[in-house]
Design an enzyme around this catalytic site. Structure first.
Site, PDB file in Angstrom:
ATOM      1  N   ASP A   1       0.896  -1.344  -0.187  1.00  0.00           N
ATOM      2  CA  ASP A   1       0.038   0.051  -0.075  1.00  0.00           C
ATOM      3  C   ASP A   1       0.882   1.168  -0.171  1.00  0.00           C
ATOM      4  OD1 ASP A   1      -2.455   1.362   0.100  1.00  0.00           O
ATOM      5  OD2 ASP A   1      -2.765   1.246   2.247  1.00  0.00           O
TER       6      ASP A   1
ATOM      7  N   ASN B   1     -10.507  -3.152  -6.222  1.00  0.00           N
ATOM      8  CA  ASN B   1      -9.904  -2.119  -7.041  1.00  0.00           C
ATOM      9  C   ASN B   1     -10.483  -2.051  -8.421  1.00  0.00           C
ATOM     10  OD1 ASN B   1      -6.239  -3.052  -5.899  1.00  0.00           O
ATOM     11  ND2 ASN B   1      -7.622  -1.619  -5.030  1.00  0.00           N
ATOM     12  N   TRP B   2     -11.281  -2.727  -8.756  1.00  0.00           N
ATOM     13  CA  TRP B   2     -12.046  -2.481 -10.078  1.00  0.00           C
ATOM     14  C   TRP B   2     -12.781  -1.133 -10.111  1.00  0.00           C
ATOM     15  CZ3 TRP B   2     -10.597  -4.894 -14.239  1.00  0.00           C
ATOM     16  CH2 TRP B   2      -9.908  -6.245 -14.115  1.00  0.00           C
TER      17      TRP B   2
ATOM     18  N   ARG C   1     -11.771   1.693  -8.934  1.00  0.00           N
ATOM     19  CA  ARG C   1     -10.895   2.501  -9.223  1.00  0.00           C
ATOM     20  C   ARG C   1     -11.158   3.452 -10.431  1.00  0.00           C
ATOM     21  NH1 ARG C   1      -4.832   2.132  -6.465  1.00  0.00           N
ATOM     22  NH2 ARG C   1      -5.788   1.633  -4.147  1.00  0.00           N
TER      23      ARG C   1
ATOM     24  N   ILE D   1      -6.119  -5.609   7.498  1.00  0.00           N
ATOM     25  CA  ILE D   1      -5.622  -6.435   6.414  1.00  0.00           C
ATOM     26  C   ILE D   1      -6.364  -6.515   5.033  1.00  0.00           C
ATOM     27  CG2 ILE D   1      -4.458  -7.848   7.993  1.00  0.00           C
ATOM     28  CD1 ILE D   1      -6.941  -9.817   7.730  1.00  0.00           C
TER      29      ILE D   1
ATOM     30  N   GLU E   1       1.278 -13.572  12.259  1.00  0.00           N
ATOM     31  CA  GLU E   1       1.583 -12.383  12.904  1.00  0.00           C
ATOM     32  C   GLU E   1       1.551 -11.294  11.980  1.00  0.00           C
ATOM     33  OE1 GLU E   1       2.587 -12.437  16.039  1.00  0.00           O
ATOM     34  OE2 GLU E   1       2.439 -14.618  16.259  1.00  0.00           O
TER      35      GLU E   1
END
Length: 237
Positions: free
Chosen positions: A2, A50-51, A53, A178, A190
């Site tokens: 990110d 993300n499509w 965007r 996440i 973790e």
């Protein structure tokens, strides 16, 4: 991975420039993983969400993905890295699907010691739903019964069925969530959240994440005492 857009905005660059710089980091991080003895590196390259965007950015990302596959496949093979792409490929172009297949076939060699998984048009919820649908189809076909469905058979029906469970999940860019990534596989992972934007994330940052991981005690439901080494006659188990 990110922070590409924010990295670009800080430099008065286009978002695409940030994504291009982000792609360059993959090579360094992959090399660092090999040095650290990491067997599998999974990169969240493009999520199901993300499509949403802007079309221009999505088109550029698809072109960048295709270029990466063509440019890096031979080098990955040379470095002993097997490439796998997981996710819903139905919305990808014929050319991109062809590039994925060729890259996977080229790097699928016996001498490969490391696996690079690229999650593209992937979402953890999508993965879980697809696994449930596959099992339902098997029950309907009479291959198994509902009594045969357990955590093991469910895991074997997910997109990452051949991969080990996630040990360490790293998110860059300062966000502490996440975001629908490997929800099933990361049940005991973790978590390490780095403030560093992905285009600035390097081998040293990954090694810091690894050190953080190794400093923790992983109990998997046991008590602390059960997990601590026991002393016997002056010797350490």
């Amino acid at each position: 991975m990110d922070g590409n857009n924010r990295w670009a905005k800080q430099r008065d660059l286009s978002g695409i420039a940030g994504h291009k710089e982000g792609v360059e980091r993959i090579r360094e991080v992959m090399s660092s993983c090999q040095e650290l003895g990491v067997d599998v590196l999974t990169l969240f390259a493009f999520s199901s969400e993300n499509w949403k965007r802007p079309k221009r950015e999505v088109d550029a990302l698809m072109s960048l993905f295709q270029l990466y596959l063509k440019r890096e496949a031979k080098d990955l093979k040379k470095r002993g890295v097997r490439l796998r792409v997981v996710g819903n490929r139905s919305q990808f172009s014929t050319a991109l699907n062809s590039a994925i297949t060729k890259a996977e076939q080229l790097t699928d060699v016996a001498e490969a010691k490391t696996t690079l998984v690229i999650a593209a048009d992937y979402g953890g919820r999508w993965d879980i739903v697809q696994a449930a649908a596959r099992l339902a189809d098997r029950v309907a076909a009479g291959e198994i019964t509902s009594a045969d469905i357990n955590e093991q058979t469910f895991a074997q029906s997910t997109a990452l069925a051949q991969m080990p469970e996630v040990d360490l999940l790293v998110r860059t860019g300062g966000e502490q969530r996440i975001s629908n990534f490997v929800l099933w596989q990361a049940a005991y992972a973790e978590l390490h959240f780095s403030p560093v934007l992905w285009p600035d994330f390097n081998a040293d940052h990954l090694k810091q994440a690894a050190q953080d991981f190794h400093s923790r005690q992983r109990r998997f439901g046991k008590t602390q005492e059960q997990c601590e080494p026991q002393s016997h006659g002056g010797h350490h188990a």
